[in-house]
Design a protein around this motif. Structure first.
Motif, PDB file in Angstrom:
ATOM      1  N   MET A 157       0.826  -1.208   0.000  1.00 44.85           N
ATOM      2  CA  MET A 157       0.000   0.000   0.000  1.00 44.85           C
ATOM      3  C   MET A 157       0.861   1.259   0.000  1.00 44.85           C
ATOM      4  N   GLY A 163      -4.007   0.378   6.169  1.00 42.42           N
ATOM      5  CA  GLY A 163      -4.512   0.117   4.825  1.00 42.42           C
ATOM      6  C   GLY A 163      -5.685   0.984   4.452  1.00 42.42           C
ATOM      7  N   GLY A 203      -5.297   3.445   1.598  1.00 44.35           N
ATOM      8  CA  GLY A 203      -6.191   3.015   0.523  1.00 44.35           C
ATOM      9  C   GLY A 203      -7.213   4.069   0.157  1.00 44.35           C
ATOM     10  N   PRO A 260      -8.670   0.829  -3.790  1.00 46.29           N
ATOM     11  CA  PRO A 260      -7.273   0.421  -3.624  1.00 46.29           C
ATOM     12  C   PRO A 260      -6.968  -0.975  -4.134  1.00 46.29           C
ATOM     13  N   PRO A 293      -6.428  -3.833   3.597  1.00 49.34           N
ATOM     14  CA  PRO A 293      -5.061  -3.957   3.075  1.00 49.34           C
ATOM     15  C   PRO A 293      -3.946  -3.854   4.106  1.00 49.34           C
TER      16      PRO A 293
END
Length: 352
Positions: free
Chosen positions: A67, A152, A156, A167, A244
């Protein structure tokens, strides 16, 4: 143990084989070329499906640098600035944290602020709205605390706001597909069918990993619930969700190749020191780069819950990834790294 072992790396393979986890894999690239790609054990707890090179496993925080690379691609293309306030791109974001702060675990938002049920993992907009409205726990940019579950969503949503794509789609189209990396989050049915079933080293393992009650660590990993619950993390809900920070599923080859791509410049640099100090989540001194930890010996990368890890060793031109479905400690990593140091001495070691 099955797989490929180049001459000179037999001892590294032995270090892997001597620490079986009932389902794990190790990939080592030297100058970008595979010199070791091995796996052992099973994909499932019942031992009915052997692990194979296409097995995907939840690697927890090992996915965080992916990420970071996504955000840095946007910075490289001139679409955002690391020094800019996050609110420049995400207007409802209240914390006075820069994009750099988000990347370097300095945003002071280590935990989701509103109690949410496990089903909230499927509601991206809800969790991002919670973070946007949150009051930082301390002044952003001053103190590090690994953003275990929030990282994340922070990065994201920044990607989505700047680029327009979710994302998972951005990572697929801009990182995974161009570099032929078998990694993803928000999995489709085909990828879910290749997932390894996670197990714990012991029944009390989740409690051991929780940290002291009320600590930053404990709060950061407890809401929404389920990140350390086998019934959740092995479920379609978890695998199909976009989380993520902790639910990128990947092969060891994909993670090793990701690090090789960072090292050779196909992806933006991550190992640029941003902050050194005691990390309130990890509870020890850490040097954070842009999404990776930088070690005193010059290696850099990111470990993941339960013994997963991906890292680069620039002095040896190595990119390494170890992934496992059997969550425990990092003993296997220590043995593998020691064997690698013997197999590939640095230029300085060679001349001494």
């Amino acid at each position: 143990m099955k797989g490929f072992i180049a001459p000179g790396f037999e001892a590294v393979a032995d270090a892997f084989a001597n620490a079986p986890r009932g389902g794990s894999a190790l990939t080592v690239l030297h100058n970008g070329t595979p010199v070791l790609d091995v796996h052992e054990g099973w994909r499932d707890a019942a031992h009915t499906s052997p692990w194979d090179p296409q097995t995907l496993v939840n690697i927890y925080s090992v996915g965080k640098p992916v990420m970071a690379a996504a955000v840095l691609l946007l910075e490289q293309r001139g679409q955002l600035s690391l020094q800019a306030p996050t609110a420049t791109y995400w207007p409802s974001f209240k914390a006075q944290a820069s994009v750099r702060d988000l990347l370097s675990h300095l945003a002071a938002l280590p935990a989701f602020p509103q109690p949410r049920p496990v089903e909230a993992w499927s509601d991206w907009d809800l969790l991002c709205a919670d973070l946007a409205a949150a009051t930082p726990e301390w002044e952003p940019g001053t103190v590090a605390a690994e953003h275990a579950l929030t990282y994340g969503h922070l990065l994201g949503e920044l990607v989505r706001r700047v680029d327009g794509r979710p994302p998972a789609q951005f990572v697929a189209e801009e990182i995974a597909t161009p570099l032929d990396l078998d990694l993803a989050f928000a999995l489709d049915d085909e990828r879910i069918s290749r997932c390894a079933e996670l197990e714990f080293d012991s029944p009390d393992w989740p409690a051991q990993m929780l940290g002291q009650p009320g600590s930053v660590h404990a709060r950061a990993v407890s809401n929404p619930p389920g990140a350390r619950d086998l019934a959740v993390i092995n479920s379609p809900l978890w695998r199909a969700a976009a989380i993520p920070a902790v639910n990128i599923h990947a092969t060891s080859m994909a993670i090793a190749r990701f690090y090789a791509a960072v090292m050779d410049g196909r992806l933006p640099a991550l190992a640029i020191p941003q902050h050194t100090g005691t990390d309130l989540f990890i509870e020890q001194e850490v040097t954070w780069g842009l999404g990776v930890q930088i070690e005193p010996d010059g290696t850099w990368g990111q470990g993941g819950l339960g013994g997963n890890a991906g890292w680069a060793d620039p002095s040896r031109n190595l990119a390494i990834a170890y992934v496992t479905r059997h969550l425990g400690d990092f003993t296997a990593i220590d043995r593998i790294e020691s064997a690698l140091h013997q197999a590939v001495p640095t230029a300085k070691e060679t001349t001494n």
